[in-house]
Design an enzyme around this catalytic site. Structure first.
Site, PDB file in Angstrom:
ATOM      1  N   SER A  11     -42.655 -92.763  59.105  1.00 33.37           N
ATOM      2  CA  SER A  11     -43.411 -92.477  60.331  1.00 33.37           C
ATOM      3  C   SER A  11     -42.868 -93.224  61.548  1.00 33.37           C
ATOM      4  O   SER A  11     -43.184 -92.885  62.684  1.00 33.37           O
ATOM      5  CB  SER A  11     -44.891 -92.811  60.137  1.00 33.37           C
ATOM      6  OG  SER A  11     -45.056 -94.194  59.907  1.00 33.37           O
ATOM      7  N   SER A 129     -34.715-104.194  50.929  1.00 34.41           N
ATOM      8  CA  SER A 129     -35.327-105.511  50.817  1.00 34.41           C
ATOM      9  C   SER A 129     -35.106-106.256  52.133  1.00 34.41           C
ATOM     10  O   SER A 129     -34.857-105.636  53.174  1.00 34.41           O
ATOM     11  CB  SER A 129     -34.721-106.262  49.621  1.00 34.41           C
ATOM     12  OG  SER A 129     -35.326-107.529  49.465  1.00 34.41           O
ATOM     13  N   TYR A 146     -44.814-111.548  51.820  1.00 27.79           N
ATOM     14  CA  TYR A 146     -43.787-110.556  52.134  1.00 27.79           C
ATOM     15  C   TYR A 146     -42.436-110.901  51.500  1.00 27.79           C
ATOM     16  O   TYR A 146     -41.849-110.088  50.776  1.00 27.79           O
ATOM     17  CB  TYR A 146     -43.630-110.433  53.656  1.00 27.79           C
ATOM     18  CG  TYR A 146     -42.510-109.507  54.075  1.00 27.79           C
ATOM     19  CD1 TYR A 146     -42.659-108.125  54.000  1.00 27.79           C
ATOM     20  CD2 TYR A 146     -41.300-110.011  54.549  1.00 27.79           C
ATOM     21  CE1 TYR A 146     -41.640-107.270  54.374  1.00 27.79           C
ATOM     22  CE2 TYR A 146     -40.269-109.163  54.931  1.00 27.79           C
ATOM     23  CZ  TYR A 146     -40.445-107.800  54.848  1.00 27.79           C
ATOM     24  OH  TYR A 146     -39.419-106.958  55.216  1.00 27.79           O
ATOM     25  N   SER A 147     -41.946-112.099  51.772  1.00 26.65           N
ATOM     26  CA  SER A 147     -40.595-112.446  51.306  1.00 26.65           C
ATOM     27  C   SER A 147     -40.513-112.547  49.790  1.00 26.65           C
ATOM     28  O   SER A 147     -39.505-112.152  49.189  1.00 26.65           O
ATOM     29  CB  SER A 147     -40.124-113.749  51.957  1.00 26.65           C
ATOM     30  OG  SER A 147     -39.905-113.548  53.343  1.00 26.65           O
ATOM     31  N   SER A 149     -42.276-110.771  47.726  1.00 25.75           N
ATOM     32  CA  SER A 149     -42.288-109.386  47.227  1.00 25.75           C
ATOM     33  C   SER A 149     -40.907-108.757  47.369  1.00 25.75           C
ATOM     34  O   SER A 149     -40.469-107.976  46.519  1.00 25.75           O
ATOM     35  CB  SER A 149     -43.332-108.542  47.981  1.00 25.75           C
ATOM     36  OG  SER A 149     -42.896-108.213  49.296  1.00 25.75           O
ATOM     37  N   LYS A 150     -40.217-109.101  48.439  1.00 27.64           N
ATOM     38  CA  LYS A 150     -38.877-108.568  48.663  1.00 27.64           C
ATOM     39  C   LYS A 150     -37.869-109.173  47.684  1.00 27.64           C
ATOM     40  O   LYS A 150     -36.851-108.550  47.361  1.00 27.64           O
ATOM     41  CB  LYS A 150     -38.448-108.808  50.118  1.00 27.64           C
ATOM     42  CG  LYS A 150     -39.206-107.937  51.120  1.00 27.64           C
ATOM     43  CD  LYS A 150     -38.982-106.455  50.837  1.00 27.64           C
ATOM     44  CE  LYS A 150     -39.514-105.551  51.917  1.00 27.64           C
ATOM     45  NZ  LYS A 150     -39.250-104.133  51.643  1.00 27.64           N
TER      46      LYS A 150
END
Length: 227
Positions: A11, A129, A146-147, A149-150
């Site tokens: 999006s 990533s 966040y990091s 999870s990446k």
């Protein structure tokens, strides 16, 4: 030769640019995002866009049905969608971690699992990533969910490459440095990244089409800063 390509997070930002690059090059694209309107408004002939939430189990059935009935096979899957929370670790709840991991890790794993049966030799799964997920790279306060999870999807990519090594399907992960996107602006208001969404999309476009000739199970750091 025209390829069938699935891209998530379309999006805005990099995903939005990627859809247009692949469409202009004559490929068939399935654009998946919670908000399908920006892509639908482009009215591109060879692009299908419908609302898709990585956290909705029913949404995956819709993707499965579409591939089965309209395409029969998939050449490239780009796991680009991401969720980012920027807040001090002391304020980051289990729910916050869950929301980020559901999109950035569980969603990537599930969509890949759904699409893989439709992939064949020389297909390519590319997962986006972040440099923040790379061991030894510079880290930023507020990005614990966040990091980390990446980082998880980097290892996931290595595992999938091993598990499917006899299939001829390649799995690679790109750790991006800072890119000027809406998500970056929301997380770090006022920060100016050195790379535009279109510039990064052009790199990912090329890598998705040809990187599997040279790489499998690899993490590539796409950043012009050190460390």
């Amino acid at each position: 030769m025209s390829k069938n390509i699935i891209i998530t997070g379309t999006s805005r930002g990099i995903g939005f640019e990627l859809v247009q690059l692949f469409a202009k090059a004559g490929h068939q694209v399935l654009a998946l995002s919670r908000n399908e309107k920006p892509i639908q408004n482009l009215k591109l002939d060879n692009v299908t866009a419908f609302p898709f939430d990585l956290n909705d189990n029913e949404a995956y059935k819709k993707v499965d049905n579409f591939i089965d009935s309209d395409w029969e096979h998939v050449d490239i899957l780009i796991n680009n969608a991401g969720a980012l929370i920027n807040k001090p670790f002391s304020e980051t709840s289990m729910e916050d971690f869950g929301n980020v991991y559901k999109t950035n890790v569980f969603g990537v794993a599930e969509l890949t699992r759904v699409v893989l049966p439709f992939m064949r030799k020389e297909s390519h799964v590319v997962t986006i990533s972040s440099m923040g997920g790379v061991q030894g790279s510079m880290k930023f306060p507020g990005l614990a969910a966040y990091s980390s999870s990446k980082a998880a999807v980097i290892t996931l990519t290595e595992l999938l490459a091993e598990e499917y090594k006899t299939s001829g399907i390649s799995f690679n992960v790109l750790a991006l440095g800072a890119v000027q996107t809406e998500m970056l602006e929301e997380a770090f208001p006022g920060y100016q990244a050195p790379t535009t969404a279109l510039e990064m999309a052009e790199y990912i476009f090329d890598f998705s089409l040809s990187g599997n000739k040279y790489y499998n199970g690899k993490l590539l750091q796409v950043s012009n800063s050190t460390p």
